[in-house]
Design a protein around this motif. Sequence first.
Motif, PDB file in Angstrom:
ATOM      1  N   VAL B  76     -68.006  79.675 -75.773  1.00 47.28           N
ATOM      2  CA  VAL B  76     -68.421  78.494 -76.533  1.00 47.28           C
ATOM      3  C   VAL B  76     -68.330  78.766 -78.032  1.00 47.28           C
ATOM      4  O   VAL B  76     -67.837  77.926 -78.793  1.00 47.28           O
ATOM      5  CB  VAL B  76     -69.857  78.085 -76.137  1.00 47.28           C
ATOM      6  CG1 VAL B  76     -70.337  76.938 -76.987  1.00 47.28           C
ATOM      7  CG2 VAL B  76     -69.918  77.695 -74.679  1.00 47.28           C
ATOM      8  N   ALA B  77     -68.773  79.967 -78.458  1.00 49.88           N
ATOM      9  CA  ALA B  77     -68.750  80.273 -79.886  1.00 49.88           C
ATOM     10  C   ALA B  77     -67.321  80.259 -80.422  1.00 49.88           C
ATOM     11  O   ALA B  77     -67.069  79.769 -81.526  1.00 49.88           O
ATOM     12  CB  ALA B  77     -69.411  81.617 -80.152  1.00 49.88           C
ATOM     13  N   SER B  78     -66.372  80.784 -79.629  1.00 56.17           N
ATOM     14  CA  SER B  78     -64.979  80.771 -80.097  1.00 56.17           C
ATOM     15  C   SER B  78     -64.488  79.335 -80.239  1.00 56.17           C
ATOM     16  O   SER B  78     -63.862  78.973 -81.245  1.00 56.17           O
ATOM     17  CB  SER B  78     -64.060  81.504 -79.120  1.00 56.17           C
ATOM     18  OG  SER B  78     -64.698  82.613 -78.584  1.00 56.17           O
ATOM     19  N   LEU B  79     -64.778  78.504 -79.222  1.00 57.38           N
ATOM     20  CA  LEU B  79     -64.321  77.112 -79.277  1.00 57.38           C
ATOM     21  C   LEU B  79     -64.945  76.375 -80.460  1.00 57.38           C
ATOM     22  O   LEU B  79     -64.281  75.580 -81.121  1.00 57.38           O
ATOM     23  CB  LEU B  79     -64.658  76.399 -77.965  1.00 57.38           C
ATOM     24  CG  LEU B  79     -63.882  76.898 -76.743  1.00 57.38           C
ATOM     25  CD1 LEU B  79     -64.459  76.314 -75.473  1.00 57.38           C
ATOM     26  CD2 LEU B  79     -62.419  76.522 -76.878  1.00 57.38           C
ATOM     27  N   VAL B  80     -66.228  76.666 -80.709  1.00 59.37           N
ATOM     28  CA  VAL B  80     -66.886  76.000 -81.834  1.00 59.37           C
ATOM     29  C   VAL B  80     -66.238  76.404 -83.145  1.00 59.37           C
ATOM     30  O   VAL B  80     -66.018  75.577 -84.029  1.00 59.37           O
ATOM     31  CB  VAL B  80     -68.394  76.328 -81.842  1.00 59.37           C
ATOM     32  CG1 VAL B  80     -69.028  75.894 -83.142  1.00 59.37           C
ATOM     33  CG2 VAL B  80     -69.090  75.640 -80.689  1.00 59.37           C
ATOM     34  N   THR B  81     -65.900  77.708 -83.265  1.00 58.91           N
ATOM     35  CA  THR B  81     -65.266  78.154 -84.504  1.00 58.91           C
ATOM     36  C   THR B  81     -63.935  77.441 -84.708  1.00 58.91           C
ATOM     37  O   THR B  81     -63.617  76.997 -85.822  1.00 58.91           O
ATOM     38  CB  THR B  81     -65.055  79.681 -84.458  1.00 58.91           C
ATOM     39  OG1 THR B  81     -66.303  80.287 -84.147  1.00 58.91           O
ATOM     40  CG2 THR B  81     -64.561  80.201 -85.775  1.00 58.91           C
ATOM     41  N   VAL B  82     -63.142  77.316 -83.632  1.00 58.55           N
ATOM     42  CA  VAL B  82     -61.868  76.611 -83.737  1.00 58.55           C
ATOM     43  C   VAL B  82     -62.104  75.164 -84.189  1.00 58.55           C
ATOM     44  O   VAL B  82     -61.467  74.672 -85.130  1.00 58.55           O
ATOM     45  CB  VAL B  82     -61.126  76.632 -82.382  1.00 58.55           C
ATOM     46  CG1 VAL B  82     -59.891  75.749 -82.439  1.00 58.55           C
ATOM     47  CG2 VAL B  82     -60.752  78.041 -82.007  1.00 58.55           C
ATOM     48  N   THR B  83     -63.060  74.502 -83.528  1.00 64.65           N
ATOM     49  CA  THR B  83     -63.358  73.106 -83.872  1.00 64.65           C
ATOM     50  C   THR B  83     -63.802  72.989 -85.319  1.00 64.65           C
ATOM     51  O   THR B  83     -63.378  72.093 -86.051  1.00 64.65           O
ATOM     52  CB  THR B  83     -64.474  72.569 -82.954  1.00 64.65           C
ATOM     53  OG1 THR B  83     -64.186  72.973 -81.614  1.00 64.65           O
ATOM     54  CG2 THR B  83     -64.573  71.073 -83.019  1.00 64.65           C
ATOM     55  N   GLU B  84     -64.656  73.942 -85.745  1.00 58.59           N
ATOM     56  CA  GLU B  84     -65.167  73.896 -87.112  1.00 58.59           C
ATOM     57  C   GLU B  84     -64.022  73.984 -88.117  1.00 58.59           C
ATOM     58  O   GLU B  84     -63.951  73.222 -89.087  1.00 58.59           O
ATOM     59  CB  GLU B  84     -66.158  75.046 -87.327  1.00 58.59           C
ATOM     60  CG  GLU B  84     -66.854  74.994 -88.664  1.00 58.59           C
ATOM     61  CD  GLU B  84     -67.700  76.219 -88.939  1.00 58.59           C
ATOM     62  OE1 GLU B  84     -67.839  77.070 -88.043  1.00 58.59           O
ATOM     63  OE2 GLU B  84     -68.219  76.321 -90.057  1.00 58.59           O
ATOM     64  N   LEU B  85     -63.082  74.921 -87.856  1.00 59.40           N
ATOM     65  CA  LEU B  85     -61.964  75.076 -88.785  1.00 59.40           C
ATOM     66  C   LEU B  85     -61.091  73.830 -88.799  1.00 59.40           C
ATOM     67  O   LEU B  85     -60.611  73.402 -89.854  1.00 59.40           O
ATOM     68  CB  LEU B  85     -61.135  76.309 -88.405  1.00 59.40           C
ATOM     69  CG  LEU B  85     -61.846  77.644 -88.619  1.00 59.40           C
ATOM     70  CD1 LEU B  85     -61.007  78.788 -88.089  1.00 59.40           C
ATOM     71  CD2 LEU B  85     -62.153  77.859 -90.086  1.00 59.40           C
ATOM     72  N   LEU B  86     -60.881  73.213 -87.613  1.00 54.50           N
ATOM     73  CA  LEU B  86     -60.069  71.995 -87.551  1.00 54.50           C
ATOM     74  C   LEU B  86     -60.730  70.862 -88.343  1.00 54.50           C
ATOM     75  O   LEU B  86     -60.065  70.174 -89.119  1.00 54.50           O
ATOM     76  CB  LEU B  86     -59.872  71.557 -86.090  1.00 54.50           C
ATOM     77  CG  LEU B  86     -58.868  72.378 -85.280  1.00 54.50           C
ATOM     78  CD1 LEU B  86     -58.861  71.919 -83.833  1.00 54.50           C
ATOM     79  CD2 LEU B  86     -57.481  72.240 -85.885  1.00 54.50           C
ATOM     80  N   ILE B  87     -62.050  70.694 -88.146  1.00 55.47           N
ATOM     81  CA  ILE B  87     -62.745  69.621 -88.866  1.00 55.47           C
ATOM     82  C   ILE B  87     -62.687  69.870 -90.367  1.00 55.47           C
ATOM     83  O   ILE B  87     -62.423  68.971 -91.152  1.00 55.47           O
ATOM     84  CB  ILE B  87     -64.213  69.508 -88.393  1.00 55.47           C
ATOM     85  CG1 ILE B  87     -64.261  69.113 -86.924  1.00 55.47           C
ATOM     86  CG2 ILE B  87     -64.962  68.477 -89.216  1.00 55.47           C
ATOM     87  CD1 ILE B  87     -65.652  69.080 -86.359  1.00 55.47           C
ATOM     88  N   LYS B  88     -62.893  71.142 -90.745  1.00 55.82           N
ATOM     89  CA  LYS B  88     -62.873  71.489 -92.161  1.00 55.82           C
ATOM     90  C   LYS B  88     -61.514  71.148 -92.766  1.00 55.82           C
ATOM     91  O   LYS B  88     -61.409  70.658 -93.882  1.00 55.82           O
ATOM     92  CB  LYS B  88     -63.158  72.988 -92.307  1.00 55.82           C
ATOM     93  CG  LYS B  88     -63.620  73.415 -93.668  1.00 55.82           C
ATOM     94  CD  LYS B  88     -63.954  74.899 -93.609  1.00 55.82           C
ATOM     95  CE  LYS B  88     -64.481  75.424 -94.909  1.00 55.82           C
ATOM     96  NZ  LYS B  88     -64.857  76.845 -94.792  1.00 55.82           N
ATOM     97  N   GLY B  89     -60.454  71.404 -91.983  1.00 63.59           N
ATOM     98  CA  GLY B  89     -59.113  71.174 -92.491  1.00 63.59           C
ATOM     99  C   GLY B  89     -58.716  69.712 -92.535  1.00 63.59           C
ATOM    100  O   GLY B  89     -58.129  69.245 -93.511  1.00 63.59           O
ATOM    101  N   TYR B  90     -59.034  68.988 -91.462  1.00 64.25           N
ATOM    102  CA  TYR B  90     -58.485  67.633 -91.355  1.00 64.25           C
ATOM    103  C   TYR B  90     -59.479  66.537 -91.727  1.00 64.25           C
ATOM    104  O   TYR B  90     -59.080  65.451 -92.102  1.00 64.25           O
ATOM    105  CB  TYR B  90     -57.963  67.390 -89.931  1.00 64.25           C
ATOM    106  CG  TYR B  90     -56.708  68.175 -89.640  1.00 64.25           C
ATOM    107  CD1 TYR B  90     -55.496  67.774 -90.171  1.00 64.25           C
ATOM    108  CD2 TYR B  90     -56.745  69.324 -88.872  1.00 64.25           C
ATOM    109  CE1 TYR B  90     -54.340  68.497 -89.936  1.00 64.25           C
ATOM    110  CE2 TYR B  90     -55.605  70.062 -88.624  1.00 64.25           C
ATOM    111  CZ  TYR B  90     -54.397  69.641 -89.156  1.00 64.25           C
ATOM    112  OH  TYR B  90     -53.275  70.365 -88.925  1.00 64.25           O
ATOM    113  N   LEU B  91     -60.788  66.788 -91.545  1.00 65.09           N
ATOM    114  CA  LEU B  91     -61.778  65.745 -91.835  1.00 65.09           C
ATOM    115  C   LEU B  91     -62.857  66.287 -92.766  1.00 65.09           C
ATOM    116  O   LEU B  91     -64.013  66.424 -92.377  1.00 65.09           O
ATOM    117  CB  LEU B  91     -62.433  65.255 -90.536  1.00 65.09           C
ATOM    118  CG  LEU B  91     -61.518  64.656 -89.466  1.00 65.09           C
ATOM    119  CD1 LEU B  91     -62.237  64.603 -88.135  1.00 65.09           C
ATOM    120  CD2 LEU B  91     -61.099  63.261 -89.890  1.00 65.09           C
ATOM    121  N   PRO B  92     -62.475  66.613 -94.009  1.00 67.54           N
ATOM    122  CA  PRO B  92     -63.451  67.261 -94.898  1.00 67.54           C
ATOM    123  C   PRO B  92     -64.718  66.433 -95.116  1.00 67.54           C
ATOM    124  O   PRO B  92     -65.789  67.001 -95.291  1.00 67.54           O
ATOM    125  CB  PRO B  92     -62.683  67.451 -96.217  1.00 67.54           C
ATOM    126  CG  PRO B  92     -61.390  66.780 -96.052  1.00 67.54           C
ATOM    127  CD  PRO B  92     -61.169  66.444 -94.631  1.00 67.54           C
TER     128      PRO B  92
END
Lengths: 192, 228
Positions: B76-92
Amino acid sequence: MKTLIMIMLAGALINNVVLNQFLGICSFLGVSSRIKASASLGGAVIFVMTIASAVASLLYDLLLKPYGLDYMKTIVFILVIAALVQIVEMFLKKTSPAIYKALGIYLPLITTNCAVLGVALTNVQNEYNFIQSVVAGFGTAVGYTIAIVLLASIRTRIREADLPRPLRGAPIVLIAAALMSIAFMGFSHIAF
Amino acid sequence: MKPSVERLYNGIIKENPTFILLLGMCPTLAVSTRAMNGIGMGLSTTAVLILSNLVISLLRKVIPDEVRLPSYIVIVASLVTVTELLIKGYLPSVYEALGIYIPLIVVNCIILGRAEAYANKNTPWLSVMDGIGMGLGFTIALTLAGLVRELLGNGTVFELRVLPESVEPMGIFVQPPGAFLVIALFIAIMNAIGIKTRQKQLVEGGLCDGNCAACHASCESLKGGEEK
């Protein structure tokens, strides 16, 4: 020194972790039916949160930041907290059975308490150094303890009250928390 | 009803994670200041939930039983990190609004709860449908709470002004106390019209002494493992 006092006060009262940031709601609602139990849980949280902040801060400054592994912080912190709780539990069991008896059953519950992870992440976000992180962790945990003990004392009174049926159970507890939260908003203008 | 459709119905209505199971209270209270935030948080959690259910279901025969919780947490922590980076990149803007609550999806009871109660004993396809159902149920609940708070506290719905200027909005509803009040009222209304929620375990400790990971699992198994 002044910043440290400010961080401590901010953690305990101004930005109360439960009433203002909504972390650790699960245990705040679940373990607040008795004052004694909630005070023990508060003690365990103070213990774990202070140590967790210290370890997380050291790891971040010495390992994650120098090697550019910033993005790993969520994974590292949650694993460190889970392991830490286990170690603390074993250590207490061996060295001081009295403390273990008082805090024992509450220690494993803290692993998934979002407040502990929340504090570690907030410390990093605010770029606190080691000492500031420890003080912030301690202050936040004290704030948690204040909130949960207060709620438990309110709930001992509620138990005797004659409530409208739909409000019994969770709603009245949440309303009590709302009123406490309003009271704690009064601290928001403290500044040095 | 087909099992996959039943999963969706179960997640959105019958076992709505927020309103019926009362799980994931922290993000519900924290980010429901605006309806838009509710959607952002809900969909981020849904994405993590679908992926974690899928991965855990695929690995359910590989992960030894004794170390399953740590393994789930790492996944779960890995998936959350991926999601966090995606949101940071595409939906600031969403990243800005949700802040620390995105990494805290890791400790959201719903995700570990579903892993423990459903994904580790069911097929990947059903687990994905379960993730979608639960995730949408969470998203709808968060958005509803956000709508009420935004309307009362700010006079707007999805940032569009609804109340006339002459009506002073009640600012308290977008501040922390409003979160507790609105959720309390939601549960009180459900009590009044006779919808059963899991609040007894929530407020009286019992099995669910604030331990999110073990909480949902033990409550599920109490109900007789109806999902097997």
